[in-house]
Design a protein around this motif. Structure first.
Motif, PDB file in Angstrom:
ATOM      1  N   THR A 314       0.802  -1.212   0.000  1.00  0.00           N
ATOM      2  CA  THR A 314       0.000   0.000   0.000  1.00  0.00           C
ATOM      3  C   THR A 314       0.845   1.278   0.000  1.00  0.00           C
ATOM      4  O   THR A 314       1.974   1.304   0.520  1.00  0.00           O
ATOM      5  N   ARG A 315       0.263   2.331  -0.559  1.00  0.00           N
ATOM      6  CA  ARG A 315       0.887   3.652  -0.474  1.00  0.00           C
ATOM      7  C   ARG A 315       0.205   4.502   0.597  1.00  0.00           C
ATOM      8  O   ARG A 315       0.599   5.643   0.853  1.00  0.00           O
ATOM      9  N   ILE A 340      -2.719   9.858   4.609  1.00  0.00           N
ATOM     10  CA  ILE A 340      -2.348  10.362   3.291  1.00  0.00           C
ATOM     11  C   ILE A 340      -1.974   9.206   2.386  1.00  0.00           C
ATOM     12  O   ILE A 340      -1.724   8.095   2.849  1.00  0.00           O
ATOM     13  N   MET A 341      -1.951   9.477   1.085  1.00  0.00           N
ATOM     14  CA  MET A 341      -1.478   8.462   0.143  1.00  0.00           C
ATOM     15  C   MET A 341      -0.183   8.975  -0.474  1.00  0.00           C
ATOM     16  O   MET A 341      -0.153  10.079  -1.022  1.00  0.00           O
ATOM     17  N   LEU A 342       0.873   8.199  -0.385  1.00  0.00           N
ATOM     18  CA  LEU A 342       2.139   8.614  -0.973  1.00  0.00           C
ATOM     19  C   LEU A 342       2.023   8.597  -2.499  1.00  0.00           C
ATOM     20  O   LEU A 342       1.228   7.843  -3.053  1.00  0.00           O
ATOM     21  N   ARG A 349       6.624   1.322   0.081  1.00  0.00           N
ATOM     22  CA  ARG A 349       5.365   0.616   0.038  1.00  0.00           C
ATOM     23  C   ARG A 349       5.170  -0.075   1.377  1.00  0.00           C
ATOM     24  O   ARG A 349       6.022  -0.821   1.836  1.00  0.00           O
ATOM     25  N   GLY A 350       4.023   0.204   1.995  1.00  0.00           N
ATOM     26  CA  GLY A 350       3.636  -0.575   3.169  1.00  0.00           C
ATOM     27  C   GLY A 350       4.599  -0.486   4.343  1.00  0.00           C
ATOM     28  O   GLY A 350       5.400   0.430   4.472  1.00  0.00           O
ATOM     29  N   LEU A 351       4.500  -1.488   5.196  1.00  0.00           N
ATOM     30  CA  LEU A 351       5.245  -1.497   6.450  1.00  0.00           C
ATOM     31  C   LEU A 351       6.752  -1.408   6.240  1.00  0.00           C
ATOM     32  O   LEU A 351       7.460  -0.823   7.054  1.00  0.00           O
ATOM     33  N   LEU A 352       7.237  -1.986   5.178  1.00  0.00           N
ATOM     34  CA  LEU A 352       8.677  -1.988   4.964  1.00  0.00           C
ATOM     35  C   LEU A 352       9.188  -0.644   4.455  1.00  0.00           C
ATOM     36  O   LEU A 352      10.391  -0.459   4.292  1.00  0.00           O
ATOM     37  N   PRO A 465      12.622  -2.656  -3.269  1.00  0.00           N
ATOM     38  CA  PRO A 465      11.712  -2.987  -2.172  1.00  0.00           C
ATOM     39  C   PRO A 465      10.241  -3.016  -2.583  1.00  0.00           C
ATOM     40  O   PRO A 465       9.447  -3.759  -2.006  1.00  0.00           O
ATOM     41  N   VAL A 466       9.886  -2.241  -3.579  1.00  0.00           N
ATOM     42  CA  VAL A 466       8.497  -2.263  -4.046  1.00  0.00           C
ATOM     43  C   VAL A 466       8.141  -3.659  -4.544  1.00  0.00           C
ATOM     44  O   VAL A 466       7.104  -4.230  -4.189  1.00  0.00           O
ATOM     45  N   GLU A 467       9.022  -4.211  -5.336  1.00  0.00           N
ATOM     46  CA  GLU A 467       8.786  -5.566  -5.854  1.00  0.00           C
ATOM     47  C   GLU A 467       8.846  -6.611  -4.753  1.00  0.00           C
ATOM     48  O   GLU A 467       8.087  -7.577  -4.758  1.00  0.00           O
TER      49      GLU A 467
END
Lengths: 538, 454
Positions: A314-315, A340-342, A349-352, A465-467
């Motif tokens: 998620t963003r 907010i949405m990045l 992305r997300g927790l990481l 990291p997104v992937e």
């Protein structure tokens, strides 16, 4: 899962584990085969919460030793670790301190006790109070012996001192220092069921539910339900589970789980050098980072009740002004967190992508790809990595001459066969996050050196990291690992799914229900608390 | 006149010593020990020898062998760089080097557990570690339990993050697996543990208080005994330990009549405050000094004879601002070359050890001082900061345990089991301890070179 893939996954990990295995789970395996531990302590937080629930806010509670997180959680620690002599004294001191505060404060004692004594030795008033307090403290009604014991204590003292309240004070001290208060007992009903298990008594189940979902003892409503044996019936159990989940206390309870799982105590201690960036509070920045992650989790689990795996892709997030500064996002006004949405091109992305993960796994002045990779393996995939062998220099070669990337400097880990066995499992994951510095801020280069964000998870490559987030969202180990952690936290018992087929089945069943619910944690909480593994002991 | 007579005439029965505890002036009633000595000052008037104490003092992350180990052995050894702060007490100090921990090895920075048990560390799961057996201090404490109100005392200064998971990374003293004796980090709490019973009651209320406390304890014991029925062995053992804790308190309450010391005033409030947290300074040295004084009092009043004193946790992660930015454990890995910051930190630790040594030395006892009647092992959780390790394990011995231990020498071994040192010190108290450790660590003898044979 195809057999071939399974083999590939287990072999490298097996080699890593064999290299460094201590004597291997002897303590826990022993307890699993001999029966689960029946006795576990209230955690320090639970202990405090219970006292606040019973006696009201504003009590000054003396120090109690925190349990070490043996087994990963405060609850598993509390079921493994014995109380030291000094600990026993602390309980006694704490009981005495609480009893004094409550019963020497005129306003509070009338509220708590609920009756006005006519004489020093007022049997009816003392008796009613002790019954009520006993039930709240021991999480079940007192039996006649117990009632007598504490009542005698109160009345004899009251007579000797000619002081009703002094009598109650001594009885309250005794109650609060009794093992029946301090320890949670889960013996189960006497009847053995066909599957070799015993169902928990209603009071035991009420306690287990409340400790798990609210991190405190069962309230009057739940105790009344237990008295009527409502929790023995699946519909009744489900009704009460929903009631508990609907309360704001459930959010706090689950917050505690995630804070322990994601090791937020280390994050809270993060501080910022003053000159680096004008964050509002240098010392509180760690708590702010933690809050972002907690809000995101709360939103996923309770507000949206959506697929947990989205938390890796998620963003969406919650930022306040300080966090927005760190993320170079549009500056949000004030200290309040807003959703907010990045932007699409954000590398997070997300927790990481959270600073809590990125800074929490770093040293104060540099990143550690090894620690980041290890965190992901252990926390998200439930694949622990043993410590390095002794007498080994675990330091990186110093930076000399030409600029080398951290990736190149870490090559040493992977060139040496002894190191490689374990490091190949973690470095390629952690190195992918190098564009996030030790504070979680984004950087294109490490000084002058360009950064390569590609990595590999068990042979499968990813570019960034997104992937990796997308891969984790699709990895079956992730939901299973979460269920495993939830179960361990909820029962205070380390799941032995690798050795014990009951646990294996319980975990498989839970994970399967999690999947069928669309990976919604809210549904998983219901599934877990109504499952046989939760309502029974062996 | 002999020295002992002169010594004796200074110690009137009710003499008060003006001192400073934690920055505030206090008056301490002198321990009975001084007043009840026989003419030679070496034993009680009834012939019993003066008690010998056993202690362990712990610092984190090891030493640099090239700056720690003296070049000379025997009595003619010279102070090395990292031992410089201890120069004022050199004649009370024995350096032991060249011994190895009987250690299969993992995880790093946990040598403390091996040193205290002469056994491998126990893995609860893959990332959590605890002691396999009771530690040496508790072996002594069990034997001496009847002699003193408190079995043992565990004091800690740094209460920050541990390096890894499990009790092995927090505490040195264990009763068994997952059964640590946690340190007390608050001066006020140590004070209360030592003197709370004595200080609390006035003459009139004392008897009533004792009776009430006894009835509270009775109620608790009845409850515990009921719970104990029908439990598995692991659970029973833990409840039993809780019960033992209650009985120990009972014993202290009923012993009140045999009180040896008048209680001093409690420590100032600002020492109680928030935990030390990450930063060792500025509060650490002040807490250390106060704790050292409290410990010295506790020992001289014979409230206990066994202690563990953890300046910092294994693999310590404290930050010391005066030395440099960053947590100590991280500096040990990251500092290049000779590691001057690490050396500076080790010297800071040694200065803090000196504080305790001097607090013990300041209390006259028998012909010498309280320090003489102690056998204290000062050691760490690994050999060196950078590589950790378990060979040539750094150990110091302070005091001579009433003449049973050699003081002021450097003893160098050839790779034998380092755990012989704590065994020798433990036996010097008079505790029997026929064997210590297990597996390749199993010992039946201490280190002969350290023992005088007295």
């Amino acid at each position: 899962m195809p057999v071939v893939l399974a083999l590939t996954l287990t072999l490298p990990l097996g080699a890593c584990r064999q290299l460094n295995r201590p004597d291997g789970n002897a303590a826990t395996r022993a307890s699993a085969s001999g029966g689960e531990p029946v006795v576990r302590r209230l955690t320090t937080k639970q202990y405090r919460n219970v006292l606040t629930d019973i006696f009201g806010e504003g009590l000054v509670l003396p120090t109690l030793d925190e349990e070490p997180a043996t087994g990963g959680f405060s609850t598993t620690g509390a079921s493994q670790v014995a109380t030291s002599f000094q600990g026993v004294e602390q309980y006694l001191t704490a009981a005495d301190a609480v009893a004094r505060q409550v019963l020497t404060d005129e306003a509070r004692r009338y509220t708590v006790v609920g009756c006005v004594p006519g004489v020093a030795v007022d049997r009816p008033c003392a008796s009613r109070f002790i019954d009520r307090l006993g039930r709240a403290a021991f999480r079940r009604p007192l039996d006649s012996d117990e009632r007598q014991r504490f009542l005698d204590l109160a009345l004899h003292t009251a007579q000797r001192r000619n002081d009703f309240w002094a009598g109650l004070r001594v009885a309250v001290t005794a109650l609060l220092a009794s093992p029946s208060f301090i320890y949670v007992i889960e013996r189960g009903r006497p009847e053995l069921e066909p599957n070799g298990r015993r169902r928990l008594t209603s009071y035991e189940l009420a306690t287990r539910l409340s400790l798990f979902l609210w991190n405190t003892g069962p309230d009057e409503v739940l105790l009344d339900a237990a008295a009527r044996d409502e929790l023995a019936d699946p519909a009744g159990l489900r009704r009460h589970v929903l009631r508990l989940l609907a309360s704001p206390r459930a959010k706090l309870g689950l917050r505690n789980f995630f804070a322990e799982l994601y090791r937020m105590d280390a994050v809270e201690m993060i501080r910022r050098e003053k000159d680096k960036m004008p964050v509002t509070s240098v010392r509180a920045i760690g708590r702010t980072m933690k809050e972002e992650t907690m809000l995101v989790l709360e939103h996923n689990v309770f507000t949206e009740r959506e697929d947990f795996r989205k938390l890796f892709t998620t963003r969406d997030t919650f930022l306040n002004r300080d966090m927005a500064l760190i993320y170079q996002a549009k500056v949000v006004d004030g200290g309040m967190f807003t959703k907010i949405m990045l932007p699409e091109d954000s590398p997070r992305r997300g927790l990481l992508g959270h600073a809590s993960f990125l800074a929490g796994t770093s040293a104060p002045d540099k990143t550690s790809p090894t620690v980041r990779g290890k965190w992901i393996r252990e926390t998200l995939l439930c694949e622990p990595i043993p410590a390095p062998p002794p007498n080994v220099d675990t330091n990186l070669p110093p930076i000399e001459g030409e600029h080398k990337s951290l990736r190149e400097r870490l090559e040493e880990h992977r060139l040496d066969f002894g190191c490689n066995k374990c490091h190949q499992l973690i470095d390629p994951i952690g190195l992918s996050f190098e564009k996030f510095d030790h504070f979680g801020e984004y950087r294109e280069k490490d000084g002058e050196v360009p950064i390569d964000t590609s990595g590999e998870l068990d042979g499968k490559p990813f570019a960034s990291p997104v992937e990796l987030g997308q891969m984790l969202a699709a990895d079956p180990r992730v939901p299973s690992c979460l269920m495993r952690n939830l179960f361990s936290y909820a029962t205070g018992r380390i799941l032995q799914d690798k050795h014990d087929r009951h646990d294996q089945r319980a975990l498989a069943e839970l994970t399967s229900r999690f999947e069928r619910s669309g990976y919604r944690v809210f549904a998983a909480l219901q599934a877990l608390t109504t499952s046989e593994a939760f309502t029974h002991v062996r | 006149m002999s020295g002992s007579t002169r010594h004796r005439s200074r110690l009137g029965r009710r003499q008060l010593l003006r001192g400073v505890l934690g920055g505030i002036p206090i008056a301490i009633g002198l321990p009975r020990l001084g007043a009840m000595l026989d003419d030679h000052g070496e034993a009680y008037a009834d012939g019993k020898p003066l008690p010998r104490r056993f202690g362990v003092w712990a610092f984190g992350n090891g030493v640099h062998l090239d700056r720690w180990v003296p070049k000379q052995t025997g009595p003619a050894w010279q102070i090395t760089d990292e031992l410089t702060p201890l120069a004022p007490i050199k004649q009370h100090l024995t350096v032991v080097s060249g011994f190895d921990l009987p250690y299969d090895g993992r995880p790093h920075a946990s040598g403390n557990t091996v040193l205290m048990t002469s056994a491998q560390i126990l893995g609860v799961d893959d990332v959590t570690y605890t002691a396999r057996r009771a530690s040496i201090d508790q072996l002594v404490a069990r034997e001496l339990a009847a002699e003193t109100p408190l079995r043992s005392l565990e004091i800690g200064i740094d209460d920050g993050e541990a390096h890894e998971r499990g009790t092995a990374f927090h505490w040195w003293s264990h009763n068994g697996p997952n059964s640590p004796n946690r340190c007390i980090y608050s001066c006020r709490e140590v004070f209360n543990r030592l003197f709370g019973d004595i200080a609390a009651a006035d003459a009139g209320g004392a008897a009533l208080l004792v009776r009430e406390r006894q009835s509270v304890l009775d109620a608790i014991v009845t409850d515990a005994q009921r719970l104990n029925r029908g439990l598995g062995s692991g659970d029973r053992a833990r409840l039993e330990q809780h019960l033992e804790g209650i009985r120990a308190i009972e014993k202290r309450i009923t012993r009140r009549g045999a009180v040896v010391c008048a209680a001093p005033s409690p420590p100032a409030d600002d020492l109680v405050g928030p935990s030390l947290g990450v930063d060792y300074e500025p509060r650490g040295p002040l807490v250390n000094r106060t704790m050292a004084e409290l410990l010295a009092l506790a020992l001289s009043c014979d409230l206990t004879r066994v202690f563990t004193y953890q300046l910092v946790k294994p693999g310590s992660r404290v930050a010391i601002a005066s030395i440099g930015f960053g947590r100590y454990h991280d500096i040990t890995h990251n500092e290049p070359g000779d590691q001057p910051k690490c050396t500076a930190t080790i010297k800071l630790f040694m200065r803090e050890l000196l504080v305790l040594a001097q607090a013990l030395k300041a209390i006259p006892e028998g012909k010498g001082t309280l320090l003489d009647n102690c056998g204290i092992l000062a050691s760490s959780d690994c050999t060196t900061p950078k590589v950790h390790g378990s060979h040539d394990f750094p150990m110091l011995v302070l005091g001579n345990a009433g003449g049973r231990i050699k003081s002021g020498v450097h003893i160098r071994g050839k790779g034998e089991n380092a755990c012989m040192v704590p065994l020798s010190l433990a036996r010097a108290t008079g505790a029997k301890i026929p064997e210590f450790g297990e597996g390749k660590g199993r010992l039946t003898q201490g280190l002969a070179a350290l023992e005088t044979g007295a």
